[in-house]
Write a protein that holds these residues in place. Structure first.
Motif, mmCIF file in Angstrom:
data_model
loop_
_atom_site.group_PDB
_atom_site.id
_atom_site.type_symbol
_atom_site.label_atom_id
_atom_site.label_comp_id
_atom_site.label_asym_id
_atom_site.label_seq_id
_atom_site.Cartn_x
_atom_site.Cartn_y
_atom_site.Cartn_z
ATOM 1 N N TYR A 167 0.861 -1.176 0.000
ATOM 2 C CA TYR A 167 0.000 0.000 0.000
ATOM 3 C C TYR A 167 0.898 1.227 0.000
ATOM 4 C CZ TYR A 167 -3.757 -3.161 1.138
ATOM 5 O OH TYR A 167 -4.671 -4.190 1.083
ATOM 6 N N ILE A 168 0.441 2.294 -0.629
ATOM 7 C CA ILE A 168 1.164 3.563 -0.609
ATOM 8 C C ILE A 168 0.635 4.357 0.581
ATOM 9 C CG2 ILE A 168 1.712 5.693 -1.842
ATOM 10 C CD1 ILE A 168 2.872 3.218 -3.183
ATOM 11 N N VAL A 218 -6.567 -4.423 10.139
ATOM 12 C CA VAL A 218 -5.483 -3.584 10.647
ATOM 13 C C VAL A 218 -4.181 -4.366 10.505
ATOM 14 C CG1 VAL A 218 -4.529 -2.423 12.668
ATOM 15 C CG2 VAL A 218 -6.999 -2.382 12.261
ATOM 16 N N LEU A 219 -3.212 -3.764 9.803
ATOM 17 C CA LEU A 219 -1.885 -4.351 9.655
ATOM 18 C C LEU A 219 -0.993 -3.696 10.696
ATOM 19 C CD1 LEU A 219 -1.652 -4.153 5.770
ATOM 20 C CD2 LEU A 219 -2.447 -6.057 7.153
ATOM 21 N N GLU A 220 -0.395 -4.503 11.569
ATOM 22 C CA GLU A 220 0.425 -3.990 12.668
ATOM 23 C C GLU A 220 1.906 -4.124 12.311
ATOM 24 O OE1 GLU A 220 -0.874 -6.432 15.935
ATOM 25 O OE2 GLU A 220 -2.512 -5.051 16.395
ATOM 26 N N TYR A 221 2.609 -2.998 12.339
ATOM 27 C CA TYR A 221 4.044 -2.958 12.048
ATOM 28 C C TYR A 221 4.780 -2.451 13.285
ATOM 29 C CZ TYR A 221 2.764 -3.394 7.143
ATOM 30 O OH TYR A 221 2.250 -3.843 5.952
ATOM 31 N N PHE A 229 3.590 1.311 14.031
ATOM 32 C CA PHE A 229 2.421 1.956 13.436
ATOM 33 C C PHE A 229 1.472 0.884 12.926
ATOM 34 C CE2 PHE A 229 5.698 1.581 10.231
ATOM 35 C CZ PHE A 229 5.034 1.069 9.128
ATOM 36 N N ASN A 230 0.236 1.281 12.768
ATOM 37 C CA ASN A 230 -0.803 0.423 12.206
ATOM 38 C C ASN A 230 -1.379 1.107 10.981
ATOM 39 O OD1 ASN A 230 -0.474 -1.217 14.448
ATOM 40 N ND2 ASN A 230 -2.302 -0.461 15.479
ATOM 41 N N PHE A 264 -3.792 5.629 9.087
ATOM 42 C CA PHE A 264 -2.453 5.392 9.624
ATOM 43 C C PHE A 264 -2.451 5.838 11.068
ATOM 44 C CE2 PHE A 264 1.726 6.965 10.761
ATOM 45 C CZ PHE A 264 2.581 5.979 10.291
ATOM 46 N N GLU A 265 -1.865 5.015 11.963
ATOM 47 C CA GLU A 265 -1.838 5.356 13.377
ATOM 48 C C GLU A 265 -0.480 4.963 13.968
ATOM 49 O OE1 GLU A 265 -4.391 4.172 17.344
ATOM 50 O OE2 GLU A 265 -4.142 2.669 15.781
#
Length: 85
Positions: free
Chosen positions: A5-6, A52-55, A67-68, A80-81
């Motif tokens: 994703y951008i 939600v993708l958790e990084y 960030f998520n 973005f969080e």
């Protein structure tokens, strides 16, 4: 789910590869969570959810900072969080 994703002008990949933020901090995907606080939608006879993708940063933060990104019902970037655990 898309390969990347951008987000804020940078590619964020959805696989387990190590990545580098524009700030030069290394990070990687640590989890994918269904967003159950939002209702599902039926699209073409299939149930769709927000995800939600958790990084997390893998440098000296010991996975406490990251960030998520949230993906909507039709696989588009939603939000973005920043996260501090």
């Amino acid at each position: 789910m898309k390969l990347f994703y951008i987000v804020k002008g940078s590619k964020i990949y959805t696989d387990l590869r190590n990545q580098t933020a524009p700030s030069q901090r290394p990070f990687r995907l640590i989890g994918v969570v269904k967003e159950t606080r939002k209702p599902s939608k039926w699209i073409d006879k299939n149930e769709h959810w927000h995800w939600v993708l958790e990084y997390r940063y893998t440098d000296k933060s010991h996975l406490q900072e990251g960030f998520n990104i949230e993906i909507d019902y039709v696989d588009n970037f939603c939000s973005f969080e920043k996260v501090i655990v």
